[in-house]
Design a protein around this motif. Sequence first.
Motif, short mmCIF file in Angstrom:
data_model
loop_
_atom_site.label_atom_id
_atom_site.label_comp_id
_atom_site.label_asym_id
_atom_site.label_seq_id
_atom_site.Cartn_x
_atom_site.Cartn_y
_atom_site.Cartn_z
N LYS A 528 4.09 -4.51 -8.04
CA LYS A 528 4.79 -3.67 -7.06
C LYS A 528 6.22 -4.12 -6.85
CE LYS A 528 0.79 -2.05 -4.42
NZ LYS A 528 0.16 -1.95 -3.07
N LEU A 531 8.37 -2.44 -9.42
CA LEU A 531 8.58 -1.04 -9.09
C LEU A 531 9.55 -0.89 -7.92
CD1 LEU A 531 4.93 0.33 -9.36
CD2 LEU A 531 6.75 0.50 -11.06
N LYS A 532 9.44 -1.78 -6.95
CA LYS A 532 10.32 -1.73 -5.78
C LYS A 532 11.77 -2.00 -6.18
CE LYS A 532 10.67 -3.43 -1.03
NZ LYS A 532 10.09 -4.35 -0.01
N LYS A 542 7.06 5.49 -3.85
CA LYS A 542 5.73 6.06 -3.60
C LYS A 542 5.25 6.87 -4.80
CE LYS A 542 3.27 9.04 -0.32
NZ LYS A 542 3.41 9.89 0.91
N GLU A 545 4.39 4.55 -7.76
CA GLU A 545 3.09 3.89 -7.56
C GLU A 545 1.95 4.85 -7.84
OE1 GLU A 545 3.45 2.45 -3.59
OE2 GLU A 545 4.35 0.54 -4.19
N SER A 546 2.18 6.15 -7.63
CA SER A 546 1.09 7.12 -7.85
C SER A 546 0.73 7.24 -9.33
CB SER A 546 1.50 8.49 -7.31
OG SER A 546 2.53 9.07 -8.11
N ASN A 548 0.43 4.67 -11.22
CA ASN A 548 -0.45 3.53 -11.44
C ASN A 548 -0.17 2.80 -12.76
OD1 ASN A 548 -2.43 1.79 -10.53
ND2 ASN A 548 -4.12 2.96 -11.44
N ASN A 550 0.57 -0.08 -15.27
CA ASN A 550 0.23 -1.51 -15.18
C ASN A 550 0.71 -2.35 -16.36
OD1 ASN A 550 -1.64 -0.74 -17.18
ND2 ASN A 550 -3.11 -2.28 -16.50
#
Length: 850
Positions: A528, A531-532, A542, A545-546, A548, A550
């Motif tokens: 995360k 991504l942030k 947001k 993150e949806s 997903n 990895n």
Amino acid sequence: MIPGKVAMISPAHLDLVINSIAEGITVQDMRGNLIYVNEAAARLTGFKSAKELLSTPREKILEKYELLDEARRLIRAGRLPGRMVISSGKPQEEVIQFRILATGEKRWSTVKSRPVNDKQKKLKVIVNVFRDITREKVTQDQLIHKIRQQESVSLLGQKSLEGASSSKIMQFALEILSLRLPIEYSKIARMDDDGKSLLIIYGKGWRKGNIGTVREASDIYSPAGYTLKSRKPVIMNNLAEEKRFKIPAFLKDHGINSGMSVIIHGEQKPFGVLGVYSNSAVKFNRDDIYFLSQVSNIIAESIEGEKKVEEIKFQTKLINAVEEAVIATDPDGKVIFWNDYASKLYGWKMSEMKGKNLMKIIPDWEKNKTKFAMAAVRKSDSWSGEMQLLNKNGKVFTASVSDYPVMGNNGKLIGMVGVSRNISIEKRQEISLLFLERATAMMGSSLEYEKTLAEVCRLAVSEFCEWCVVDLWEDGKLRQLSVSHFRKSMVDKALIFQKQYPPNLNKTEGRLIIARSGKRIFIPEINKLMLKKYAMSAEQLKQLESFNFNSYIGIPIKYQEKTLGVLSFINTGGNRIFSRADLSIAQNVANRAGVAIENARLYNLAQEKISEKEEIEKRKDEFISIASHELKTPLTSIKAFTQILLKSVSDDEIKHKKYLTRMDQQLDKLTELINDLLDVSRIKSGVLELREEIFPLDIFVREVVEDVASIVPNNDIVVVGRTGRLIKSDKNRISQVLTNLLTNAGKYSPNGREILVRLDYSDKEVTIHVEDFGIGIAKNKINKIFQRFTRINNPKNEKSPGLGLGLYISSQIINRLGGELRVKSEPGKGSVFSFNLPTLKEKQLLLSYN
């Protein structure tokens, strides 16, 4: 069961259940002491039973192992997952290697530690679950090890191709072996000229003074000698128990325990032996031998290459006085020889060009053509053509160029020779057209460009990952070409997201940095925080993150160091993370994508050339048709006048009659050529006249053979077999074909060898074979002989008379009569030309007669 009561399992039954689980389970108190272990945990940690493990003090347990993490770093007691739970109160997970010091056995486990709290939420005990992943880790390590070995072989081969000397190649090879094999010693031993011993000329790890002095016997009783004599690799896993060989003293002095060796081949005789050794008991396997053999082969090629270079230098000296530029290079295009005329034509002296790449005299717009020519020569073909070249002053001139391969005794390419001459004056008129042609080809070369990349993207999604993205790098900007996912709805979602949040040009991560730097990015696990850092707003984060995501691999698509785009592979939370092995696969996919792009460009260029050639062929056919018709009438008149003159000349005028007879014969030949041209014109226009009639094939063939016998008096023509068949076909045209095949057989059959005409038949067809025992046809000519204007050499290596139309016309005639003309040939042994014709069925035969 009593209503209202909860079923409870007894401690004994609970222990039985837990001990049946494959995973190891231990429980620790707040001081870190073990208060419970199951049998699986005991086995995984090297104890005979759970009871033995519980009774062993904690300090003694830790003394039994060396504990390492995935990066092979030592794990102290305080860093163990259970201890970390005690200090943090949070669940912990770690992949740990347990190396049992007493036996050296290594095992890998994932250790998950979870806190168990009491009713007051205070930490009561810690539960540790061990899962054995040794087999998975060993397999993964073996795969990575193989990949790294192959990368090292490629690097060594590249250095050899770049022209590194054989001594540097041998030294670098020993460095690679020390890096990629569990060894402490390596050597290269060269066989002496007398063949009685092997001298160590290069080595790594040996005591000072051994290199260049230590010799080994070359007989079959020493490991190296056996390798040399048998040409087979030798593996010795335990020298102390070795019974096959007499172990050299210097190996014993160094405490060698295990080793292996392979031969270094030579073109005439073996060069020597490559060996590696270890003080430990290493179990070398087939993969290790294969790796060692690959390294040995590169060393051998480097040694032989240097020898061949010297031979080329000597050979090229013989053509130094030729009045054309003669340039010899190695297979990579580096200049070895540059004759005096080349110095005159290009302006550089031999000393200035030696060792330089031939591309120095090639302008940028001709580099692709040059590469094509060199590729043809590397495939053992010659290449001839015209191209523009540069002299020392930067002046461009047009030259006629012919390139030829120079082959070694083993059939491999050892160099190239190019002959060139200045034809600028002749080609000055064509410069503008050539420029237009190249410009058109360059503009058309990207017609299949995007389709190729999209196909790569779809292939990756179907077999390698969940997401694949292809971006093109154009004028310093990314243009997205393709987004692939097995669900269209996800692709739509991604496209909407990218439209809403286009790439940030000020960011220094992601696809932009890959395109700008030409370097790959590998993120095994996306968290995360990453991504942030990438997101520009909370809403963008947001949405990111949806998805997903990895795991991510981003590879630049490159060709000749130029970045063409970026190929991205992504997996999501439901899929595995990418490993180092996946990274290697992705790199290979990207490399091939770059080649596919170039192939697509070359394909489009070829399509343009084909269209241009078809137009030229069309114009040539029109010219042939008009010319042959225009020549027919005056030629007929000349023939008639010649015959009148022949009749009017008296027998006393021998000289005049002789000349007129020759003129008449030459007119017959010219008439035959014009008839061939007319046939070609009729064939191309589809109006070749055929007159079918029914006739017995066997009698017809013998009549044609009798007629041709006078034309080829030096050969006996023998007819073998009979068909007993009637056919309905054009007698004149079949006679034309058979006569052409027989006269050709006579031309190419020296020393009066016989010519066989064999007749075969089946229910549906008859086949006529014409076999000669002459010079035969080369393999590279077989596919061309049925083309127009194609001729082959006669026994004296001279072109035979004629336009090269006979076989073309014959094949077209047979095709139009419902058959096929074929050929089998072997140089030096002769040729067999065969054609088949359909036969009449009984009903057709009756109808034809009626």
